[in-house]
Design an enzyme around this catalytic site. Structure first.
Site: not given
Ligand code: ITT
Length: 203
Positions: A73, A159
Protein backbone atom coordinates in the site's frame (compact mmCIF):
# COMPACT_ATOMS: atom_id res chain seq x y z
CA UNK A 1 9.61 -19.94 -2.51
CA UNK A 2 6.43 -18.69 -4.12
CA UNK A 3 5.09 -15.23 -3.35
CA UNK A 4 1.69 -14.08 -4.55
CA UNK A 5 1.35 -10.33 -4.92
CA UNK A 6 -1.93 -8.99 -3.56
CA UNK A 7 -2.46 -6.21 -6.06
CA UNK A 8 -4.61 -5.39 -9.05
CA UNK A 9 -1.99 -2.86 -10.19
CA UNK A 10 0.11 -4.35 -13.01
CA UNK A 11 2.76 -1.62 -12.63
CA UNK A 12 3.49 -2.67 -9.06
CA UNK A 13 3.91 -6.29 -10.16
CA UNK A 14 6.42 -5.28 -12.84
CA UNK A 15 8.38 -3.09 -10.42
CA UNK A 16 8.62 -5.91 -7.86
CA UNK A 17 9.74 -8.42 -10.47
CA UNK A 18 12.51 -6.09 -11.62
CA UNK A 19 13.64 -5.12 -8.12
CA UNK A 20 13.72 -8.75 -6.93
CA UNK A 21 15.67 -9.95 -9.92
CA UNK A 22 18.21 -7.13 -9.48
CA UNK A 23 18.53 -7.99 -5.77
CA UNK A 24 19.06 -11.68 -6.67
CA UNK A 25 16.12 -12.82 -4.59
CA UNK A 26 15.39 -16.44 -5.42
CA UNK A 27 11.63 -16.12 -5.11
CA UNK A 28 8.96 -16.67 -7.74
CA UNK A 29 6.65 -13.68 -7.79
CA UNK A 30 3.15 -14.51 -8.99
CA UNK A 31 0.33 -12.23 -9.93
CA UNK A 32 -2.98 -12.45 -8.06
CA UNK A 33 -4.41 -13.18 -11.52
CA UNK A 34 -2.77 -16.62 -11.37
CA UNK A 35 -5.17 -17.55 -8.56
CA UNK A 36 -8.33 -15.91 -9.86
CA UNK A 37 -7.52 -12.26 -9.33
CA UNK A 38 -7.32 -9.87 -6.42
CA UNK A 39 -10.50 -10.08 -4.31
CA UNK A 40 -12.48 -6.85 -3.86
CA UNK A 41 -11.47 -5.35 -0.53
CA UNK A 42 -12.34 -2.17 1.26
CA UNK A 43 -9.09 -0.36 1.98
CA UNK A 44 -10.51 1.43 4.99
CA UNK A 45 -7.53 1.48 7.36
CA UNK A 46 -6.10 4.85 8.35
CA UNK A 47 -2.52 3.78 7.66
CA UNK A 48 -0.67 2.37 4.66
CA UNK A 49 0.47 -0.61 6.75
CA UNK A 50 -3.12 -1.29 7.81
CA UNK A 51 -4.32 -1.29 4.21
CA UNK A 52 -1.42 -3.47 3.08
CA UNK A 53 -2.43 -5.99 5.76
CA UNK A 54 -6.08 -5.96 4.58
CA UNK A 55 -4.99 -6.75 1.00
CA UNK A 56 -2.51 -9.45 2.02
CA UNK A 57 -5.01 -11.19 4.32
CA UNK A 58 -7.65 -11.15 1.55
CA UNK A 59 -5.39 -12.85 -1.00
CA UNK A 60 -4.04 -15.34 1.55
CA UNK A 61 -7.49 -16.96 1.59
CA UNK A 62 -7.01 -17.91 -2.08
CA UNK A 63 -3.29 -18.70 -2.06
CA UNK A 64 -2.06 -22.29 -2.45
CA UNK A 65 -0.78 -24.04 0.64
CA UNK A 66 2.78 -23.11 1.46
CA UNK A 67 2.71 -19.87 -0.47
CA UNK A 68 3.65 -16.46 0.88
CA UNK A 69 1.57 -13.37 0.19
CA UNK A 70 2.83 -9.83 -0.23
CA UNK A 71 0.81 -6.61 -0.42
CA UNK A 72 1.91 -3.04 -1.12
CA UNK A 73 0.00 0.00 0.00
CA UNK A 74 1.55 3.23 -1.10
CA UNK A 75 0.79 6.83 -1.87
CA UNK A 76 1.87 10.42 -2.19
CA UNK A 77 2.03 12.72 0.86
CA UNK A 78 2.20 16.41 0.02
CA UNK A 79 3.56 18.77 2.70
CA UNK A 80 1.38 21.75 1.70
CA UNK A 81 -1.73 19.51 1.84
CA UNK A 82 -0.95 18.18 5.34
CA UNK A 83 0.06 14.80 3.97
CA UNK A 84 -2.86 14.33 1.57
CA UNK A 85 -3.73 12.50 -0.63
CA UNK A 86 -1.87 9.88 1.48
CA UNK A 87 -3.89 6.69 1.89
CA UNK A 88 -6.45 8.19 -0.50
CA UNK A 89 -3.95 8.56 -3.37
CA UNK A 90 -5.57 5.99 -5.68
CA UNK A 91 -9.04 7.49 -5.22
CA UNK A 92 -8.15 11.19 -4.81
CA UNK A 93 -10.28 12.26 -7.81
CA UNK A 94 -13.06 9.70 -7.33
CA UNK A 95 -13.89 6.08 -6.56
CA UNK A 96 -10.78 4.74 -8.29
CA UNK A 97 -9.68 7.93 -9.99
CA UNK A 98 -7.77 7.60 -13.21
CA UNK A 99 -4.12 8.59 -12.92
CA UNK A 100 -4.59 11.67 -15.12
CA UNK A 101 -7.58 12.87 -13.09
CA UNK A 102 -5.75 12.40 -9.79
CA UNK A 103 -2.75 14.30 -11.09
CA UNK A 104 -4.88 17.13 -12.48
CA UNK A 105 -6.68 17.48 -9.14
CA UNK A 106 -3.34 17.59 -7.33
CA UNK A 107 -1.98 20.30 -9.61
CA UNK A 108 -5.16 22.36 -9.09
CA UNK A 109 -4.84 22.00 -5.31
CA UNK A 110 -1.26 23.30 -5.54
CA UNK A 111 -1.89 25.99 -8.15
CA UNK A 112 -1.15 28.79 -5.65
CA UNK A 113 1.72 26.97 -3.92
CA UNK A 114 5.10 28.49 -4.86
CA UNK A 115 8.39 26.72 -5.56
CA UNK A 116 10.06 25.91 -2.28
CA UNK A 117 6.76 24.90 -0.67
CA UNK A 118 5.95 21.99 -2.98
CA UNK A 119 7.76 19.29 -0.98
CA UNK A 120 6.26 15.80 -1.01
CA UNK A 121 7.11 12.18 -0.48
CA UNK A 122 6.07 8.83 -1.77
CA UNK A 123 5.60 6.20 0.93
CA UNK A 124 5.37 2.44 0.49
CA UNK A 125 4.42 -0.08 3.16
CA UNK A 126 4.64 -3.80 2.53
CA UNK A 127 2.94 -6.59 4.43
CA UNK A 128 4.36 -10.07 3.91
CA UNK A 129 2.45 -13.02 5.32
CA UNK A 130 4.22 -16.33 5.82
CA UNK A 131 2.49 -19.66 5.17
CA UNK A 132 2.08 -20.15 8.93
CA UNK A 133 0.40 -16.74 9.17
CA UNK A 134 2.98 -14.49 10.78
CA UNK A 135 3.14 -10.95 9.42
CA UNK A 136 6.21 -8.91 8.53
CA UNK A 137 6.18 -5.21 7.61
CA UNK A 138 8.69 -3.16 5.60
CA UNK A 139 8.55 0.42 4.38
CA UNK A 140 10.34 3.01 2.31
CA UNK A 141 10.04 6.73 1.60
CA UNK A 142 11.26 8.89 -1.28
CA UNK A 143 11.38 12.68 -0.86
CA UNK A 144 10.96 15.16 -3.68
CA UNK A 145 8.66 17.91 -4.87
CA UNK A 146 5.65 18.38 -7.11
CA UNK A 147 6.21 19.94 -10.53
CA UNK A 148 3.88 22.59 -12.00
CA UNK A 149 2.90 20.36 -14.91
CA UNK A 150 3.22 16.67 -15.89
CA UNK A 151 6.15 15.39 -17.95
CA UNK A 152 7.22 11.97 -19.19
CA UNK A 153 5.41 8.79 -20.18
CA UNK A 154 6.97 6.17 -17.93
CA UNK A 155 5.78 4.73 -14.63
CA UNK A 156 2.24 5.26 -13.37
CA UNK A 157 0.12 7.28 -10.96
CA UNK A 158 1.69 10.57 -9.91
CA UNK A 159 5.08 9.80 -11.53
CA UNK A 160 4.76 12.58 -14.19
CA UNK A 161 4.56 15.29 -11.49
CA UNK A 162 6.96 13.90 -8.89
CA UNK A 163 10.57 15.15 -9.05
CA UNK A 164 12.75 13.11 -6.65
CA UNK A 165 15.39 15.01 -4.67
CA UNK A 166 18.73 15.18 -6.44
CA UNK A 167 17.27 14.74 -9.93
CA UNK A 168 16.06 17.35 -12.41
CA UNK A 169 13.32 15.20 -13.95
CA UNK A 170 10.11 13.44 -12.98
CA UNK A 171 9.93 9.72 -12.16
CA UNK A 172 8.02 9.32 -15.45
CA UNK A 173 11.04 10.72 -17.34
CA UNK A 174 13.80 9.03 -15.36
CA UNK A 175 12.92 5.49 -16.41
CA UNK A 176 12.44 2.36 -14.34
CA UNK A 177 16.07 1.65 -13.44
CA UNK A 178 16.60 5.06 -11.83
CA UNK A 179 13.11 5.09 -10.33
CA UNK A 180 13.60 1.68 -8.69
CA UNK A 181 16.98 2.73 -7.28
CA UNK A 182 15.47 5.75 -5.51
CA UNK A 183 11.84 4.99 -4.99
CA UNK A 184 9.77 4.29 -1.90
CA UNK A 185 8.93 0.85 -3.39
CA UNK A 186 12.57 0.16 -4.23
CA UNK A 187 13.63 0.94 -0.64
CA UNK A 188 10.83 -1.11 0.95
CA UNK A 189 11.50 -4.02 -1.43
CA UNK A 190 15.22 -3.88 -0.67
CA UNK A 191 14.45 -4.24 3.06
CA UNK A 192 12.12 -7.12 2.20
CA UNK A 193 14.78 -8.75 -0.01
CA UNK A 194 17.28 -8.57 2.87
CA UNK A 195 14.75 -10.31 5.11
CA UNK A 196 14.02 -13.03 2.53
CA UNK A 197 17.71 -13.75 2.15
CA UNK A 198 17.91 -14.48 5.88
CA UNK A 199 15.35 -17.24 5.42
CA UNK A 200 17.96 -19.53 3.95
CA UNK A 201 15.99 -22.67 4.66
CA UNK A 202 13.08 -21.59 2.50
CA UNK A 203 15.06 -20.17 -0.40
P1 ITT B 1 -3.68 -2.15 -5.29
O1 ITT B 1 -4.42 -1.59 -4.11
O2 ITT B 1 -4.47 -3.17 -6.05
O3 ITT B 1 -2.29 -2.64 -4.93
P2 ITT B 1 -3.62 0.60 -6.17
O4 ITT B 1 -3.05 1.29 -7.36
O5 ITT B 1 -5.06 0.89 -5.82
O6 ITT B 1 -3.43 -0.98 -6.38
P3 ITT B 1 -2.84 1.67 -3.61
O7 ITT B 1 -4.17 1.48 -2.99
O8 ITT B 1 -1.61 1.33 -2.81
O9 ITT B 1 -2.69 0.84 -4.96
O10 ITT B 1 -2.74 3.17 -4.10
C1 ITT B 1 -1.52 3.66 -4.50
C2 ITT B 1 -1.72 4.91 -5.32
O11 ITT B 1 -0.67 5.82 -4.95
C3 ITT B 1 -1.54 4.61 -6.79
O12 ITT B 1 -2.75 4.33 -7.44
C4 ITT B 1 -0.86 5.85 -7.29
O13 ITT B 1 -1.83 6.83 -7.55
C5 ITT B 1 -0.02 6.29 -6.08
N1 ITT B 1 1.31 5.69 -6.16
C6 ITT B 1 1.84 4.71 -5.37
N2 ITT B 1 3.09 4.38 -5.77
C7 ITT B 1 3.34 5.15 -6.84
C8 ITT B 1 4.45 5.25 -7.71
O14 ITT B 1 5.52 4.48 -7.59
N3 ITT B 1 4.37 6.15 -8.69
C9 ITT B 1 3.30 6.94 -8.85
N4 ITT B 1 2.20 6.89 -8.09
C10 ITT B 1 2.22 5.99 -7.08
Amino acid sequence: MDIYLATGNAHKLEEFKTIFSQANVAANIHSAKAIGGMPEVEENAETFAGNARIKARALLQKAPEGAWVLADDSGLQVDALNGEPGVHSARYAGAHGRDGDNTAKLLRALSQTPDGERGAQFACHLCLIAPAGEEHFFNGVCRGHIAHSPSGNGGFGYDPVFIPNGHPRSFAELGETIKNSLSHRGKAATALARFLKTLKSTL
